[in-house]
Scaffold this motif. Structure first.
Motif, PDB file in Angstrom:
ATOM      1  N   LEU A 127      48.629  44.639  16.531  1.00 35.33           N
ATOM      2  CA  LEU A 127      48.787  44.306  17.946  1.00 35.33           C
ATOM      3  C   LEU A 127      47.887  43.134  18.333  1.00 35.33           C
ATOM      4  CD1 LEU A 127      48.955  47.906  19.458  1.00 35.33           C
ATOM      5  CD2 LEU A 127      50.808  46.235  19.416  1.00 35.33           C
ATOM      6  N   ILE A 128      46.637  43.184  17.895  1.00 37.49           N
ATOM      7  CA  ILE A 128      45.694  42.098  18.201  1.00 37.49           C
ATOM      8  C   ILE A 128      46.181  40.799  17.560  1.00 37.49           C
ATOM      9  CG2 ILE A 128      43.352  41.244  17.763  1.00 37.49           C
ATOM     10  CD1 ILE A 128      42.417  44.207  18.249  1.00 37.49           C
ATOM     11  N   SER A 129      46.664  40.881  16.317  1.00 40.16           N
ATOM     12  CA  SER A 129      47.175  39.690  15.630  1.00 40.16           C
ATOM     13  C   SER A 129      48.425  39.135  16.309  1.00 40.16           C
ATOM     14  CB  SER A 129      47.496  40.012  14.171  1.00 40.16           C
ATOM     15  OG  SER A 129      46.323  40.345  13.492  1.00 40.16           O
ATOM     16  N   PHE A 130      49.168  39.988  16.980  1.00 40.10           N
ATOM     17  CA  PHE A 130      50.348  39.554  17.730  1.00 40.10           C
ATOM     18  C   PHE A 130      49.925  38.887  19.045  1.00 40.10           C
ATOM     19  CE2 PHE A 130      53.533  40.729  21.047  1.00 40.10           C
ATOM     20  CZ  PHE A 130      54.579  39.925  20.611  1.00 40.10           C
ATOM     21  N   PHE A 131      49.040  39.547  19.800  1.00 39.92           N
ATOM     22  CA  PHE A 131      48.671  39.055  21.123  1.00 39.92           C
ATOM     23  C   PHE A 131      47.773  37.815  21.082  1.00 39.92           C
ATOM     24  CE2 PHE A 131      49.239  43.633  22.630  1.00 39.92           C
ATOM     25  CZ  PHE A 131      50.453  43.382  23.245  1.00 39.92           C
ATOM     26  N   LYS A 132      46.773  37.804  20.216  1.00 36.12           N
ATOM     27  CA  LYS A 132      45.742  36.760  20.244  1.00 36.12           C
ATOM     28  C   LYS A 132      46.303  35.339  20.180  1.00 36.12           C
ATOM     29  CE  LYS A 132      41.660  34.893  18.040  1.00 36.12           C
ATOM     30  NZ  LYS A 132      40.721  34.947  16.929  1.00 36.12           N
ATOM     31  N   PRO A 133      47.058  34.960  19.137  1.00 42.07           N
ATOM     32  CA  PRO A 133      47.487  33.557  19.087  1.00 42.07           C
ATOM     33  C   PRO A 133      48.445  33.190  20.212  1.00 42.07           C
ATOM     34  CG  PRO A 133      48.560  34.819  17.346  1.00 42.07           C
ATOM     35  CD  PRO A 133      47.547  35.733  17.990  1.00 42.07           C
ATOM     36  N   ARG A 134      49.191  34.157  20.701  1.00 43.33           N
ATOM     37  CA  ARG A 134      50.178  33.870  21.735  1.00 43.33           C
ATOM     38  C   ARG A 134      49.535  33.692  23.107  1.00 43.33           C
ATOM     39  NH1 ARG A 134      52.323  36.663  17.653  1.00 43.33           N
ATOM     40  NH2 ARG A 134      54.336  35.894  16.877  1.00 43.33           N
ATOM     41  N   ILE A 135      48.543  34.511  23.444  1.00 43.41           N
ATOM     42  CA  ILE A 135      47.895  34.329  24.748  1.00 43.41           C
ATOM     43  C   ILE A 135      47.066  33.049  24.735  1.00 43.41           C
ATOM     44  CG2 ILE A 135      45.852  35.789  24.311  1.00 43.41           C
ATOM     45  CD1 ILE A 135      47.761  35.553  27.661  1.00 43.41           C
ATOM     46  N   ILE A 136      46.478  32.698  23.593  1.00 43.04           N
ATOM     47  CA  ILE A 136      45.736  31.435  23.488  1.00 43.04           C
ATOM     48  C   ILE A 136      46.709  30.259  23.638  1.00 43.04           C
ATOM     49  CG2 ILE A 136      44.443  29.958  21.896  1.00 43.04           C
ATOM     50  CD1 ILE A 136      43.129  32.563  20.815  1.00 43.04           C
ATOM     51  N   ALA A 137      47.878  30.355  23.006  1.00 40.42           N
ATOM     52  CA  ALA A 137      48.885  29.297  23.120  1.00 40.42           C
ATOM     53  C   ALA A 137      49.421  29.199  24.553  1.00 40.42           C
ATOM     54  CB  ALA A 137      50.021  29.523  22.129  1.00 40.42           C
ATOM     55  N   LEU A 138      49.639  30.341  25.204  1.00 44.57           N
ATOM     56  CA  LEU A 138      50.094  30.312  26.598  1.00 44.57           C
ATOM     57  C   LEU A 138      49.061  29.611  27.476  1.00 44.57           C
ATOM     58  CD1 LEU A 138      51.751  33.782  27.341  1.00 44.57           C
ATOM     59  CD2 LEU A 138      52.856  31.539  27.283  1.00 44.57           C
ATOM     60  N   ASP A 139      47.787  29.889  27.233  1.00 42.44           N
ATOM     61  CA  ASP A 139      46.720  29.227  27.988  1.00 42.44           C
ATOM     62  C   ASP A 139      46.764  27.717  27.751  1.00 42.44           C
ATOM     63  OD1 ASP A 139      44.084  29.009  29.421  1.00 42.44           O
ATOM     64  OD2 ASP A 139      43.461  28.373  27.405  1.00 42.44           O
TER      65      ASP A 139
END
Length: 153
Positions: A127-139
């Protein structure tokens, strides 16, 4: 099966752990961010991360109560679709005027994975590996893109 209280505690434990894991990560502008509760600065535009017993998703949600304004926001995101997908390094699903779990009409741009469960601690790294790069990219995307939405504010 978990009681309602146990389920709530597990959810809270995951999001606390995720927040602590992400705490050292600064925004694209070098600022401290509360990643689990990311603020876009626009009313009715949210970056939401959700996980339950079967799936997890990260989404841009447009919740404006006026369907026409909601559609205008969605169209503005569509105009930035290439930039968004390039920044995310993947394509997401686009839904204009979907219905959320409360029966409200929302529009979403999202990515989902499964099967994963927030209630299984063994799934937390995934879950962390899924969320982390995507929320950073959204930012990173939002750092540039937010100015395109000023006239809709």
């Amino acid at each position: 099966m978990y009681t309602r209280e146990q389920a709530s505690q597990l959810r809270q434990a995951f999001w606390t752990a995720f927040g602590q894991y992400m705490a050292p990560v600064l925004s694209a502008e070098g600022l401290k961010v509360n990643w689990p509760n990311y603020k876009t600065g626009f009313k009715n535009v949210y970056f939401r991360m959700q996980a339950d017993k079967k799936t997890a998703s990260i989404a841009i949600e447009i919740t404006h109560p006026d369907p026409e304004l909601q559609e205008m926001f969605f169209e503005q995101f569509q105009a930035l679709k290439t930039l968004l997908h390039e920044t995310l390094e993947e394509e997401w699903t686009w839904e204009l005027h979907a219905t959320d779990e409360y029966g409200k009409t929302i529009s979403r741009i999202y990515k989902e994975i499964g099967p994963v469960s927030i209630f299984n601690k063994e799934d937390w790294p995934q879950l962390i590996s899924f969320f982390k790069p995507r929320i950073i990219a959204l930012d990173a995307f939002w750092t540039d893109a937010q100015y395109s939405f000023e006239e809709l504010r």
